[in-house]
Design an enzyme around this catalytic site. Structure first.
Site, PDB file in Angstrom:
ATOM      1  N   GLU A  79     -24.601 107.463  60.270  1.00  0.00           N
ATOM      2  CA  GLU A  79     -23.340 107.420  59.538  1.00  0.00           C
ATOM      3  C   GLU A  79     -23.536 106.679  58.217  1.00  0.00           C
ATOM      4  O   GLU A  79     -24.269 105.691  58.148  1.00  0.00           O
ATOM      5  CB  GLU A  79     -22.274 106.719  60.382  1.00  0.00           C
ATOM      6  N   ASP A 107     -20.766 105.277  55.320  1.00  0.00           N
ATOM      7  CA  ASP A 107     -19.315 105.130  55.221  1.00  0.00           C
ATOM      8  C   ASP A 107     -18.826 104.485  53.935  1.00  0.00           C
ATOM      9  O   ASP A 107     -19.321 103.434  53.527  1.00  0.00           O
ATOM     10  CB  ASP A 107     -18.788 104.231  56.355  1.00  0.00           C
ATOM     11  N   GLU A 159     -15.016 103.121  53.349  1.00  0.00           N
ATOM     12  CA  GLU A 159     -13.720 102.915  53.989  1.00  0.00           C
ATOM     13  C   GLU A 159     -12.850 102.090  53.049  1.00  0.00           C
ATOM     14  O   GLU A 159     -13.215 100.977  52.668  1.00  0.00           O
ATOM     15  CB  GLU A 159     -13.875 102.208  55.335  1.00  0.00           C
TER      16      GLU A 159
END
Length: 337
Positions: free
Chosen positions: A145, A147, A149
């Site tokens: 992953e 990310d 955010e």
């Protein structure tokens, strides 16, 4: 008659010094003076001091934008996804009924990925807007992953940007870094980009590098190494997003609408039917002029980008897992590399 702020301040100061003034008159003019000083201050666009970003290469200009509807399909919350401008832009919405999200129609093995986002205004505590890559649907026990955010806040404009990576299922060790933004992300679109290849992973905001994860011996066990899909989602993160869950989503302010556009997804493509192998991807034709996977200009940061990275981390980063000795008694190996 128009009186500018400088003339107003001078007038107030001269009048304030007059011996003939009454006490109440003095208090009134003092209040006006304070107000005029406040009006002179620059508008704060994010939490903390305002800094002018350095000039850097505009990587986003090297890749063409693609309509969101051409590259992405519904992940969840179909009723809360509104395509606009013939699919070039879209709104994804969180309300009491559901969040919403999009997922790429293809998987990618390395590349450059970017989207322009305009965030919801007002009280957005508990709201999470994510732009990320993942393969958890194919590798549930050892997924990768990368990310972005964006975490909402109880105060206007104080969105926090968090980055994170997982490799080969290393979810027990959070590798978060958090930043305050140097602009108001609710007023206009800003670009959030990820460069991922065998040399490094770079997170960029408006083309300013804010984080670089270099591939080396220490990072290799947790370095994302398998094909991933691209996602963008908005959802309720009340349990953790704002001050560790202190401020949940207040649906009195719903719906929370995030607008997306200027999507760029250039890399080595893999079909959904063949997403577990890394040896059969195909580069898109647009990579002939600028190749983020094997191009020499993407092997390491330029001198301008290095200056930008140092600027972002010294002025705007307020948390790094590599400095959290209360959380990690022994820091992860890559922190000392």
């Amino acid at each position: 008659m128009y009186i500018n702020q400088t003339n107003l301040s001078n007038y107030l100061c001269n009048t304030f010094n007059s011996k003939k003034m009454t006490f109440l008159h003095q208090r009134f003019l003092l209040s006006c003076l304070i107000l005029s000083i406040i009006l002179r201050l620059p508008q704060i666009s994010s939490r903390g001091p305002i800094y002018r970003p350095p000039s850097v290469e505009r990587l986003t200009d090297r890749f063409r934008s693609t309509p969101v509807s051409q590259k992405m399909s519904t992940f969840f919350g179909v009723s809360n996804i509104h395509m606009k401008s013939n699919g070039s832009y879209t709104d994804i919405i969180l309300d009491k009924t559901s969040g919403s999200g999009l997922v790429s129609k293809d998987r990618y093995y390395h590349g450059f990925f970017s989207v322009a986002i305009k965030l919801p205004m007002g009280d957005t505590s508990g709201v999470v807007l994510a732009f990320y890559m993942s393969n958890s649907d194919v590798f549930p026990h050892n997924h990768d992953e990368i990310d972005f955010e964006l975490l909402g806040h109880e105060k206007r404009r104080q969105w926090v940007l968090q980055t994170n990576i997982y490799g080969n299922g290393s979810v027990k060790t959070g590798r978060e870094e958090k930043f305050y933004l140097w602009f108001d992300p609710t007023q206009e679109f800003h670009q959030y980009s990820m460069l991922w290849n065998t040399h490094h992973i770079v997170f960029l905001v408006d083309n300013i590098p804010i984080r670089e994860v270099t591939y080396n011996q220490a990072s290799s066990p947790v370095y994302p190494s398998k094909p991933m899909s691209l996602y963008t989602t908005i959802w309720d993160g009340s349990q953790w997003a704002t001050h560790g869950g202190k401020y949940p989503v207040n649906y009195k302010y719903a719906p929370f609408v995030a607008s997306l556009g200027e999507l760029k997804a250039e890399g080595c493509l893999m079909s959904k039917a063949n997403s577990t192998s890394t040896g059969s991807c195909s580069k898109s034709s647009t990579l002939l002029t600028s190749d983020p996977i094997e191009g020499n200009e993407y092997v390491k940061l330029t001198s301008q980008q290095t200056i930008g990275l140092k600027w972002a981390r010294s002025k705007h980063m307020f948390y790094s897992y590599c400095k959290d000795t209360s959380r990690y008694k022994i820091l992860p190996p890559e922190c000392n590399a």
